[in-house]
Design a protein around this motif. Structure first.
Motif, mmCIF file in Angstrom:
data_model
loop_
_atom_site.group_PDB
_atom_site.id
_atom_site.type_symbol
_atom_site.label_atom_id
_atom_site.label_comp_id
_atom_site.label_asym_id
_atom_site.label_seq_id
_atom_site.Cartn_x
_atom_site.Cartn_y
_atom_site.Cartn_z
ATOM 1 N N MET A 98 0.279 25.610 -35.148
ATOM 2 C CA MET A 98 -0.948 24.944 -34.763
ATOM 3 C C MET A 98 -2.124 25.859 -35.075
ATOM 4 S SD MET A 98 0.172 23.159 -31.147
ATOM 5 C CE MET A 98 0.303 24.727 -30.303
ATOM 6 N N ASN A 99 -2.967 25.446 -35.994
ATOM 7 C CA ASN A 99 -4.155 26.190 -36.380
ATOM 8 C C ASN A 99 -5.400 25.393 -36.032
ATOM 9 O OD1 ASN A 99 -2.540 28.244 -37.548
ATOM 10 N ND2 ASN A 99 -2.465 27.133 -39.507
ATOM 11 N N CYS A 100 -6.536 26.084 -36.025
ATOM 12 C CA CYS A 100 -7.817 25.438 -35.735
ATOM 13 C C CYS A 100 -7.735 24.611 -34.455
ATOM 14 C CB CYS A 100 -8.252 24.566 -36.912
ATOM 15 S SG CYS A 100 -8.418 25.454 -38.481
ATOM 16 N N LEU A 101 -7.223 25.214 -33.414
ATOM 17 C CA LEU A 101 -6.986 24.491 -32.166
ATOM 18 C C LEU A 101 -8.279 23.974 -31.561
ATOM 19 C CD1 LEU A 101 -4.253 26.776 -30.627
ATOM 20 C CD2 LEU A 101 -3.994 24.338 -31.141
ATOM 21 N N GLN A 102 -8.178 22.803 -30.963
ATOM 22 C CA GLN A 102 -9.283 22.148 -30.295
ATOM 23 C C GLN A 102 -8.945 21.970 -28.819
ATOM 24 O OE1 GLN A 102 -9.671 18.452 -32.404
ATOM 25 N NE2 GLN A 102 -10.143 19.436 -34.359
ATOM 26 N N VAL A 103 -9.972 21.784 -28.006
ATOM 27 C CA VAL A 103 -9.751 21.563 -26.583
ATOM 28 C C VAL A 103 -8.854 20.347 -26.358
ATOM 29 C CG1 VAL A 103 -10.870 20.994 -24.398
ATOM 30 C CG2 VAL A 103 -11.886 22.699 -25.902
ATOM 31 N N ASP A 104 -9.009 19.327 -27.192
ATOM 32 C CA ASP A 104 -8.209 18.114 -27.054
ATOM 33 C C ASP A 104 -6.728 18.333 -27.359
ATOM 34 O OD1 ASP A 104 -10.713 15.692 -28.223
ATOM 35 O OD2 ASP A 104 -10.410 16.672 -26.287
ATOM 36 N N ASP A 105 -6.373 19.485 -27.914
ATOM 37 C CA ASP A 105 -4.972 19.804 -28.144
ATOM 38 C C ASP A 105 -4.275 20.258 -26.868
ATOM 39 O OD1 ASP A 105 -5.060 19.269 -30.933
ATOM 40 O OD2 ASP A 105 -5.926 21.258 -31.285
ATOM 41 N N THR A 106 -5.022 20.492 -25.809
ATOM 42 C CA THR A 106 -4.442 20.898 -24.536
ATOM 43 C C THR A 106 -3.496 19.818 -24.023
ATOM 44 O OG1 THR A 106 -6.340 22.271 -23.935
ATOM 45 C CG2 THR A 106 -4.939 21.486 -22.141
ATOM 46 N N ALA A 107 -2.252 20.194 -23.776
ATOM 47 C CA ALA A 107 -1.236 19.246 -23.328
ATOM 48 C C ALA A 107 0.076 19.987 -23.117
ATOM 49 C CB ALA A 107 -1.035 18.131 -24.362
ATOM 50 N N VAL A 108 1.025 19.297 -22.519
ATOM 51 C CA VAL A 108 2.405 19.758 -22.526
ATOM 52 C C VAL A 108 3.045 19.224 -23.794
ATOM 53 C CG1 VAL A 108 4.642 19.710 -21.372
ATOM 54 C CG2 VAL A 108 2.539 19.829 -20.022
ATOM 55 N N TYR A 109 3.631 20.107 -24.572
ATOM 56 C CA TYR A 109 4.247 19.730 -25.831
ATOM 57 C C TYR A 109 5.751 19.635 -25.665
ATOM 58 C CZ TYR A 109 -0.089 20.205 -28.399
ATOM 59 O OH TYR A 109 -1.370 20.024 -28.876
ATOM 60 N N TYR A 110 6.317 18.515 -26.120
ATOM 61 C CA TYR A 110 7.739 18.237 -25.973
ATOM 62 C C TYR A 110 8.413 18.171 -27.328
ATOM 63 C CZ TYR A 110 6.553 16.804 -21.212
ATOM 64 O OH TYR A 110 6.101 16.763 -19.914
ATOM 65 N N CYS A 111 9.591 18.735 -27.412
ATOM 66 C CA CYS A 111 10.454 18.627 -28.573
ATOM 67 C C CYS A 111 11.425 17.472 -28.354
ATOM 68 C CB CYS A 111 11.216 19.937 -28.772
ATOM 69 S SG CYS A 111 12.423 19.935 -30.108
ATOM 70 N N ALA A 112 11.705 16.711 -29.415
ATOM 71 C CA ALA A 112 12.601 15.572 -29.309
ATOM 72 C C ALA A 112 13.505 15.491 -30.536
ATOM 73 C CB ALA A 112 11.802 14.278 -29.164
ATOM 74 N N LEU A 113 14.660 14.852 -30.366
ATOM 75 C CA LEU A 113 15.643 14.713 -31.440
ATOM 76 C C LEU A 113 16.249 13.324 -31.403
ATOM 77 C CD1 LEU A 113 18.342 17.256 -32.518
ATOM 78 C CD2 LEU A 113 19.037 14.945 -31.870
ATOM 79 N N ARG A 114 16.486 12.759 -32.581
ATOM 80 C CA ARG A 114 17.194 11.492 -32.692
ATOM 81 C C ARG A 114 18.347 11.638 -33.666
ATOM 82 N NH1 ARG A 114 15.185 7.891 -36.949
ATOM 83 N NH2 ARG A 114 15.618 6.136 -35.539
ATOM 84 N N THR A 115 19.408 10.860 -33.460
ATOM 85 C CA THR A 115 20.619 10.981 -34.281
ATOM 86 C C THR A 115 20.492 10.161 -35.559
ATOM 87 O OG1 THR A 115 21.671 9.233 -32.971
ATOM 88 C CG2 THR A 115 22.078 11.515 -32.320
ATOM 89 N N SER A 116 19.475 10.479 -36.325
ATOM 90 C CA SER A 116 19.212 9.856 -37.607
ATOM 91 C C SER A 116 18.459 10.851 -38.464
ATOM 92 C CB SER A 116 18.391 8.569 -37.439
ATOM 93 O OG SER A 116 17.943 8.083 -38.690
ATOM 94 N N ALA A 117 18.554 10.696 -39.774
ATOM 95 C CA ALA A 117 17.849 11.591 -40.684
ATOM 96 C C ALA A 117 16.403 11.178 -40.904
ATOM 97 C CB ALA A 117 18.568 11.646 -42.034
ATOM 98 N N LEU A 118 16.027 9.995 -40.440
ATOM 99 C CA LEU A 118 14.707 9.451 -40.693
ATOM 100 C C LEU A 118 13.744 9.835 -39.587
ATOM 101 C CD1 LEU A 118 12.891 7.657 -42.451
ATOM 102 C CD2 LEU A 118 13.658 5.709 -41.078
ATOM 103 N N ALA A 119 12.662 10.499 -39.950
ATOM 104 C CA ALA A 119 11.617 10.831 -38.987
ATOM 105 C C ALA A 119 10.829 9.585 -38.615
ATOM 106 C CB ALA A 119 10.686 11.884 -39.574
ATOM 107 N N MET A 120 10.498 9.447 -37.331
ATOM 108 C CA MET A 120 9.745 8.307 -36.845
ATOM 109 C C MET A 120 8.692 8.759 -35.860
ATOM 110 S SD MET A 120 12.659 5.338 -36.442
ATOM 111 C CE MET A 120 11.391 4.060 -36.416
ATOM 112 N N ARG A 121 7.720 7.880 -35.609
ATOM 113 C CA ARG A 121 6.614 8.173 -34.713
ATOM 114 C C ARG A 121 6.820 7.632 -33.307
ATOM 115 N NH1 ARG A 121 1.900 9.282 -37.974
ATOM 116 N NH2 ARG A 121 2.358 8.946 -40.194
#
Length: 124
Positions: A83-106
């Motif tokens: 994370m570069n050029c951080l902004q105040v709006d980037d303040t949050a709890v960041y979570y890592c997640a995984l799905r059992t597929s090779a396709l990235a999704m939003r």
């Protein structure tokens, strides 16, 4: 079962940088897509970035495009978020997640495995 553990959160100033890490263990597979989401008290959980199997284009939220970079180590057991050029709006709890597929999704609902989060605070 898959276990995810985030680290690297902390305090940064506007314009500064942080690198988050997410270590995957258990039955995680190198081909599984992994992603970063974030949540603040004022907002619902928000997609940040996702990485699928090699050859798939990484996905980024418009709000972090050009500032954040998602990557994985050679063994694909650790997920990173630079994370570069951080902004105040980037303040949050960041979570890592995984799905059992090779396709990235939003969509957060498509990720059944989650870490417990790491706090990022950006101050002006």
């Amino acid at each position: 079962q898959v276990q995810l553990a985030e680290s690297g959160g902390g305090l940064a100033q506007v314009g500064g940088s942080l690198r988050l890490s997410c270590a995957a263990s258990g039955r995680a597979h190198a081909s599984y897509a992994m992603a970063w989401f974030r949540q603040s008290p004022e907002k619902e959980r928000e997609f940040v970035a996702a990485s699928g199997w090699r050859g798939n284009t990484p996905l980024y939220a418009d709000s972090v495009e050009g500032r954040f970079t998602i990557s994985r180590d050679d063994a694909r057991t650790t997920l990173y978020l630079q994370m570069n050029c951080l902004q105040v709006d980037d303040t949050a709890v960041y979570y890592c997640a995984l799905r059992t597929s090779a396709l990235a999704m939003r969509d957060a609902a498509s990720y059944p495995y989650w870490g417990r989060g790491t706090q990022v605070a950006v101050t002006s």
